[in-house]
Design a protein around this motif. Structure first.
Motif, PDB file in Angstrom:
ATOM      1  N   TYR A 146       6.570 -77.094 -33.405  1.00 34.60           N
ATOM      2  CA  TYR A 146       5.239 -77.188 -34.009  1.00 34.60           C
ATOM      3  C   TYR A 146       4.162 -77.071 -32.942  1.00 34.60           C
ATOM      4  O   TYR A 146       3.074 -76.566 -33.204  1.00 34.60           O
ATOM      5  N   ASP A 204       3.964 -73.499 -32.230  1.00 37.37           N
ATOM      6  CA  ASP A 204       3.329 -72.784 -33.341  1.00 37.37           C
ATOM      7  C   ASP A 204       1.855 -73.141 -33.524  1.00 37.37           C
ATOM      8  O   ASP A 204       1.228 -72.691 -34.488  1.00 37.37           O
ATOM      9  N   GLY A 205       1.337 -73.954 -32.629  1.00 28.74           N
ATOM     10  CA  GLY A 205      -0.113 -74.192 -32.638  1.00 28.74           C
ATOM     11  C   GLY A 205      -0.599 -75.320 -33.529  1.00 28.74           C
ATOM     12  O   GLY A 205      -1.759 -75.338 -33.932  1.00 28.74           O
ATOM     13  N   TYR A 206       0.287 -76.283 -33.788  1.00 27.01           N
ATOM     14  CA  TYR A 206      -0.150 -77.428 -34.588  1.00 27.01           C
ATOM     15  C   TYR A 206      -0.579 -78.569 -33.663  1.00 27.01           C
ATOM     16  O   TYR A 206       0.020 -78.778 -32.600  1.00 27.01           O
ATOM     17  N   ASN A 257      -0.679 -76.409 -42.957  1.00 27.60           N
ATOM     18  CA  ASN A 257      -1.644 -75.484 -42.344  1.00 27.60           C
ATOM     19  C   ASN A 257      -3.074 -75.907 -42.660  1.00 27.60           C
ATOM     20  O   ASN A 257      -3.962 -75.833 -41.810  1.00 27.60           O
ATOM     21  N   ASN A 313      -3.890 -78.865 -40.576  1.00 25.47           N
ATOM     22  CA  ASN A 313      -4.083 -78.473 -39.183  1.00 25.47           C
ATOM     23  C   ASN A 313      -5.476 -77.881 -38.980  1.00 25.47           C
ATOM     24  O   ASN A 313      -6.165 -78.190 -38.012  1.00 25.47           O
ATOM     25  N   SER A 343      -6.464 -71.633 -38.438  1.00 25.84           N
ATOM     26  CA  SER A 343      -5.640 -72.730 -38.943  1.00 25.84           C
ATOM     27  C   SER A 343      -4.591 -73.182 -37.940  1.00 25.84           C
ATOM     28  O   SER A 343      -3.845 -74.113 -38.228  1.00 25.84           O
ATOM     29  N   ASN A 344      -4.531 -72.536 -36.787  1.00 21.92           N
ATOM     30  CA  ASN A 344      -3.677 -73.109 -35.743  1.00 21.92           C
ATOM     31  C   ASN A 344      -4.185 -72.691 -34.363  1.00 21.92           C
ATOM     32  O   ASN A 344      -5.058 -71.827 -34.243  1.00 21.92           O
ATOM     33  N   ASN A 359      -2.730 -71.135 -31.946  1.00 23.39           N
ATOM     34  CA  ASN A 359      -2.423 -69.776 -31.494  1.00 23.39           C
ATOM     35  C   ASN A 359      -3.473 -68.814 -32.021  1.00 23.39           C
ATOM     36  O   ASN A 359      -3.891 -67.891 -31.312  1.00 23.39           O
TER      37      ASN A 359
END
Ligand code: GLU
Length: 466
Positions: A258, A261-263, A312, A315, A360-361, A363
């Motif tokens: 996570y 994945d940019g959370y 998402n 986040n 939303s993240n 990345n």
């Protein structure tokens, strides 16, 4: 347990893999319950399965806990370092008669099992070596190392009021005299858990419901040791987005995935908190609120279903309100991984400020700020579409105006507007080609803000390269 006992919870992962989402939720609930009651949260590493436990998995668990910010108050305790203690307790139980040596060989056990299966009975130990008053035990065979079995009660049943599942009952007749130490002296899983829960004075066992079947055995063992029985809360499993059991197929198995994945950890925690627990309709809340609200009564007994869309959304909410400096530290790391340095370009925190409510993240945030730090190259298609003769001429004029403009958003916006007007164009007919040149793409936040953040030198340099 008396209500006055200080609350002590534990998270007891087996280090055979990553800290996955289910484990993280168990850890969060155990942590929150201890925090809620001013208690103690213990971390215990159940590493007795030496064939499957690895130091890398231990580290992955510690990393995952740290990333989430779930700090333990005691531990980590490693079961492999407690072997002497388990041996002492086994000896005590043998002396007290709550455990006994069993010399049944593997062949005999296999035969017993085959007979029971032939009779369509559940395979179970037949109590051959269980001492009873007046019973004559078989002659101890030479050179057989015995196992140690627990003398499970034969009558009645084990009942506990599960904080999630309600009343659970198992007949003792269903539980046989299970092995607590193998022939080589190593203690077995249920035994170690019990000795640890007892020694660590655990008051509330919050864990996955895959352990429900272990609980009656553990309660009987605790009782035999004269130890208080903790409260149990067995959390239902987590299903994937597709309603199937959460598994590797669902991609993000490790908590650290996570991160990749940019959370934000805060968003993941908030999301996990709602996975099987609720406080009215509240979806977005801080960990302080969660700790203040958390109770075992509002944990659902039914399985919780993972919902990536909701994660998402959460986040995005967290990114929106996050501190720019905190986001900058993270985005800086992500860009560095791509070989992009932010040292020479515009102030990263200001660039982030332009984009943080549009992603939303993290990345996506790194993607968005990326062109501010490397010369952007629009595709041939975009160039052909937007950098027409007319547009180019307007941009040349604009560069001249910008060379001496006051570098402030309102003035920069006016400069674009005026240039467009002078060329008989609408503002977007200049602003869009300008974006293509500056950022390699036709969309961006308000052009005046983009220009302001970029700075005069870099804007002129990119316009010159037109
Ligand atoms: N070590 C067990 C596991 O990882 C948990 C044991 C427990 O919580 O009692 O599933």
């Amino acid at each position: 347990m008396t209500t006055s006992s200080p609350v002590r919870t534990r998270f007891a992962p087996s280090p055979t893999g990553f800290l996955h989402i289910g484990g993280a939720r168990t850890a969060l609930f155990s942590w929150a319950y201890a925090r809620r009651h001013g208690g103690t949260f213990v971390l215990r590493i159940e590493d007795t399965d030496v064939a499957r436990s690895t130091p890398a998995a231990v580290q992955a668990i510690l990393d995952g806990m740290q990333w989430l910010g779930l700090a333990h108050d005691e531990g980590p305790f490693y079961q492999m370092q407690r072997m002497e203690r388990y041996k002492v307790v086994i000896q005590q139980m043998l002396e007290a008669g709550t455990a006994y040596h069993c010399y049944m060989s593997k062949d005999e056990l296999d035969q017993l099992r085959a007979e029971q299966e032939a009779r369509k009975e559940k395979p179970r130990y037949n109590g051959l070596w269980r001492p009873e008053p007046g019973k004559v035990l078989p002659v101890i065979p030479p050179s057989v190392e015995p196992v140690v079995r627990f003398r499970n009660p034969v009558e009645g049943s084990v009942v506990w009021e599960d904080q999630v599942k309600g009343r659970v009952e198992f007949a003792n007749a269903e539980l046989d005299d299970f092995i607590i130490a193998r022939a080589d002296g190593t203690p077995t899983y249920n035994f170690c858990v019990v000795v640890d829960d007892c020694d660590m004075a655990i008051t509330h066992v919050i864990r996955g419901d895959d352990h429900v079947n272990n609980t009656p055995r553990q309660i009987n063992l605790l009782t035999a040791l004269g130890a208080p029985v903790p409260s149990y809360a067995h959390l239902s499993m987590i299903l994937g987005d597709d309603g199937q059991k959460l598994s590797k197929r669902h991609g993000a198995v490790s908590v650290m995935q996570y991160d990749d994945d940019g959370y934000l950890p805060a968003a993941v925690l908030n999301y996990l908190a709602r996975l099987g627990w609720s406080h009215g309709d509240d979806e977005l809340f801080s960990m302080e609120q969660f700790v203040a609200w958390f109770d075992l009564d509002h944990i659902t007994a039914s399985a919780a279903q993972f919902n990536t869309e909701k994660l998402n959304w959460l986040n995005a909410q967290y990114i929106k309100v996050a501190d720019n400096a905190q986001l900058a530290t993270d985005v800086h790391r992500r860009l560095a991984q791509r070989g992009v340095s932010t040292v020479a370009g515009p102030d990263l925190e200001r660039v982030i400020g332009l984009y943080k409510d549009r992603v939303s993240n993290l990345n996506e945030l790194a993607d968005a700020v990326h062109p501010f730090y490397v010369m952007a190259h629009a595709s041939e298609d975009l160039r052909a579409q937007h950098l027409t003769e007319v547009a180019r001429a307007a941009l040349v004029d604009l560069a001249q105006v910008l060379a001496s403009a006051t570098w402030q958003a309102t003035d920069l916006g006016n400069a674009v507007k005026e240039t467009a007007k002078a060329q008989g164009l609408k503002m977007p007919q200049v602003a869009i080609p300008l974006r293509v040149v500056l950022l390699g793409q036709p969309q961006s936040p308000a052009i005046d803000a983009v220009l302001e953040v970029f700075g005069r030198d870099e804007v002129l340099r990119r316009l010159q390269a037109l």
